[in-house]
Design a protein around this motif. Structure first.
Motif, PDB file in Angstrom:
ATOM      1  N   THR A 308       0.838  -1.195   0.000  1.00 54.77           N
ATOM      2  CA  THR A 308       0.000   0.000   0.000  1.00 54.77           C
ATOM      3  C   THR A 308       0.875   1.248   0.000  1.00 54.77           C
ATOM      4  OG1 THR A 308      -0.126   0.270   2.410  1.00 54.77           O
ATOM      5  CG2 THR A 308      -1.730  -1.224   1.385  1.00 54.77           C
ATOM      6  N   GLN A 310       0.625   3.832   1.984  1.00 52.17           N
ATOM      7  CA  GLN A 310       1.010   4.166   3.359  1.00 52.17           C
ATOM      8  C   GLN A 310       2.177   3.319   3.830  1.00 52.17           C
ATOM      9  OE1 GLN A 310      -2.011   4.972   6.568  1.00 52.17           O
ATOM     10  NE2 GLN A 310      -1.219   3.041   7.361  1.00 52.17           N
ATOM     11  N   ASP A 311       2.138   2.021   3.554  1.00 52.53           N
ATOM     12  CA  ASP A 311       3.237   1.141   3.970  1.00 52.53           C
ATOM     13  C   ASP A 311       4.520   1.481   3.229  1.00 52.53           C
ATOM     14  OD1 ASP A 311       1.572  -0.158   5.720  1.00 52.53           O
ATOM     15  OD2 ASP A 311       1.183  -1.868   4.391  1.00 52.53           O
ATOM     16  N   ARG A 328       5.066   7.679  11.540  1.00 54.45           N
ATOM     17  CA  ARG A 328       3.710   7.652  10.994  1.00 54.45           C
ATOM     18  C   ARG A 328       3.151   9.065  10.837  1.00 54.45           C
ATOM     19  NH1 ARG A 328       1.383   2.899  10.218  1.00 54.45           N
ATOM     20  NH2 ARG A 328       2.362   1.059  11.133  1.00 54.45           N
ATOM     21  N   ALA A 331       4.875  10.492   7.758  1.00 54.13           N
ATOM     22  CA  ALA A 331       4.354   9.895   6.528  1.00 54.13           C
ATOM     23  C   ALA A 331       2.986  10.470   6.175  1.00 54.13           C
ATOM     24  CB  ALA A 331       4.273   8.376   6.678  1.00 54.13           C
ATOM     25  N   ALA A 332       2.112  10.579   7.163  1.00 53.70           N
ATOM     26  CA  ALA A 332       0.771  11.105   6.897  1.00 53.70           C
ATOM     27  C   ALA A 332       0.844  12.542   6.410  1.00 53.70           C
ATOM     28  CB  ALA A 332      -0.086  11.008   8.160  1.00 53.70           C
ATOM     29  N   LEU A 335       2.419  12.602   2.750  1.00 50.78           N
ATOM     30  CA  LEU A 335       1.483  12.123   1.726  1.00 50.78           C
ATOM     31  C   LEU A 335       0.431  13.182   1.433  1.00 50.78           C
ATOM     32  CD1 LEU A 335       0.994   8.388   2.782  1.00 50.78           C
ATOM     33  CD2 LEU A 335       2.293   9.269   0.829  1.00 50.78           C
ATOM     34  N   GLU A 336      -0.034  13.866   2.472  1.00 44.81           N
ATOM     35  CA  GLU A 336      -1.015  14.926   2.264  1.00 44.81           C
ATOM     36  C   GLU A 336      -0.396  16.084   1.488  1.00 44.81           C
ATOM     37  OE1 GLU A 336      -4.737  16.354   2.249  1.00 44.81           O
ATOM     38  OE2 GLU A 336      -4.167  14.474   3.235  1.00 44.81           O
ATOM     39  N   GLY A 341      -2.686  12.035  -0.045  1.00 40.65           N
ATOM     40  CA  GLY A 341      -3.315  11.759   1.241  1.00 40.65           C
ATOM     41  C   GLY A 341      -4.506  10.826   1.167  1.00 40.65           C
ATOM     42  N   GLY A 344      -3.789   6.343   0.675  1.00 42.40           N
ATOM     43  CA  GLY A 344      -2.996   5.559   1.605  1.00 42.40           C
ATOM     44  C   GLY A 344      -3.178   4.060   1.485  1.00 42.40           C
ATOM     45  N   GLU A 345      -4.388   3.601   1.177  1.00 41.08           N
ATOM     46  CA  GLU A 345      -4.658   2.170   1.087  1.00 41.08           C
ATOM     47  C   GLU A 345      -4.551   1.638  -0.342  1.00 41.08           C
ATOM     48  OE1 GLU A 345      -4.952   0.240   3.742  1.00 41.08           O
ATOM     49  OE2 GLU A 345      -4.570   2.086   4.864  1.00 41.08           O
ATOM     50  N   THR A 366      10.188  10.766   4.900  1.00 42.17           N
ATOM     51  CA  THR A 366       9.714  10.130   6.135  1.00 42.17           C
ATOM     52  C   THR A 366      10.881   9.511   6.885  1.00 42.17           C
ATOM     53  OG1 THR A 366       7.513   9.672   5.247  1.00 42.17           O
ATOM     54  CG2 THR A 366       8.246   8.298   7.070  1.00 42.17           C
TER      55      THR A 366
END
Length: 430
Positions: A308, A310-311, A328, A331-332, A335-336, A341, A344-345, A366
């Motif tokens: 994914t 996110q991973d 984490r 990363a969040a 990504l945003e 954002g 993520g999945e 990250t």
């Protein structure tokens, strides 16, 4: 898809396709054999095949002979090879996905001139996917603009579309003629900076040579990718590596990242970053490399290892033992900031090429290493995502990261390049 009213699967006509990642389309060990692959599968007579190969290479102004190893090509040279292969098919439909994105300005002009000659001589139907409209506006007859959801937001004759929709296209992030560079976002240091403070000088090359031998073409002489190159990566500064396609830019980034062992000369880190294996990055273990320097490949899918988005953003940080809660959060936020954002999945393999590049940058930041080694980081971006990428790198530099990036993007060089190395035929241009 219909070709002259006939569904593609039943049509004798097969479109020629130039992929966004030209390296993914290489199938043979030499340039000539690669261009010949398509006509061979069409059962074209052998004599005509090689006439088409020669014509395709000439039309794209390809710089090497037919026996040149494909393993020795840069990304930009691979784009020209893929276009030559498409032209050799002799079809009436040609689909081009960002055909000049990896090319220097002179090579891009040569490819565009080839397509114009082709249009005059053969009159094929061409579909060109592009972020930058300016080079194509006097060539294309119809302009279709897609929104973020894939729906058509504008369609028509180019001049009329630009006159009618300029404001909305600007808001969509389309690169339009005459627009100034977009403003760069400001990101906090805790989101993009290195995990720890590093030494003033991170990496140095000392008269580095890099020679590549080719397993499948043993009778061919090795390729000299770098010839006595000196370069320095410093904390809080950005080194821009520029030059024509095939000049050695990716090779320099690669040896700095410890991915290739120099044939001659040396690459050394600061003593403070040394491991038990010394200061030569190519001798370090993978985790030792990742903790110190992040590499963003020219073909971003080559760096994907997780299921994914996110991973993927967390892989390097977790492998290097970074604090999970802080990682984490970084990363969040990244990504945003980089427009990912909501994905993520999603599978990283389902992203576009531009999105994959931004994901690789998010993963690098990250992890928070001392240095960022980036190969063509702005390819495949619209105005908004370009500003997000350049803004994130600028913020990392301001927070103390050392940066080296290979690029054809003059605007990025002007905004980020504290130091500039220009290469030609693997050597530094004085």
């Amino acid at each position: 898809m219909l070709i002259e009213g006939v569904p593609l699967e039943r049509s004798p006509e097969r479109p020629a396709l130039l992929l966004q990642d030209a390296l993914a389309g290489i199938v043979a060990e030499t340039v000539g054999r690669d261009v010949a692959f398509g006509p061979e599968n069409q059962a074209v007579p052998p004599a005509e095949i090689w006439q088409r190969v020669a014509a395709g290479l000439w039309e794209t102004r390809f710089p090497y002979p037919q026996g040149h190893p494909t393993s020795a090509l840069s990304g930009g040279e691979s784009q020209r090879l893929a276009l030559a292969g498409g032209l050799a098919l002799g079809g009436r439909v040609i689909l081009l996905d960002e055909p000049t994105s990896m090319l220097d300005p002179l090579a891009a002009d040569a490819v565009q001139a080839s397509l114009r000659r082709l249009a005059d001589q053969r009159h094929p139907t061409m579909v060109i996917v592009e972020h930058h409209l300016d080079p194509w506006l006097d060539f294309v007859e119809r302009l279709i603009v897609l929104g973020a959801d894939g729906a058509i937001v504008a369609d028509g004759e180019p001049a009329a579309v630009l006159a009618r929709e300029r404001g909305s296209l600007t808001r969509l992030g389309v690169w339009l003629p005459g627009l100034p560079a977009p403003a760069l976002p400001e990101l906090p240091a805790q989101l993009v900076g290195p995990w720890d403070d590093g030494p003033a000088e991170l990496l140095r090359t000392d008269r580095v040579w890099l020679e590549r031998r080719h397993r499948l073409t043993r009778n061919k002489p090795p390729t000299q990718a770098l010839r006595g190159v000196d370069a320095v990566v410093r904390s809080g500064r950005a080194l821009a590596v520029t030059g024509a396609s095939g000049a050695g830019k990716s090779s320099l980034i690669s040896v700095l990242a410890g991915l290739e062992r120099p044939t001659g000369g040396a690459v050394r880190s600061a003593p403070e970053l040394a491991t038990r294996r010394g200061t030569a990055p190519h001798r370090w273990r993978s985790r030792e490399l990742a903790a110190r320097f992040a590499w963003m490949p020219q073909a971003p899918e080559h760096g994907i290892v997780a299921r994914t988005v996110q991973d993927e953003a967390l892989v390097a940080a977790m492998a290097c033992g970074r604090d999970e809660r802080r990682s984490r959060a970084r990363a969040a936020g990244l990504l945003e900031a980089l427009g990912l954002g909501s994905l993520g999945e999603a599978s990283p393999y389902h992203l576009s090429g531009g999105e994959q590049r931004r994901l690789m940058l998010a993963a690098a930041l990250t992890n928070g290493p001392f240095g960022l080694l980036l190969d063509e980081p702005t390819v495949g971006q619209d105005r908004f995502t370009w500003s997000a990428v350049v803004g994130a790198v600028a913020a990392a530099r301001a927070a103390g990261s050392g940066v080296a990036f290979a690029t054809h993007d003059r605007l990025t060089v002007d905004l980020l390049g504290d130091d500039v190395v220009v290469l030609a035929d693997g050597a530094v241009v004085p």
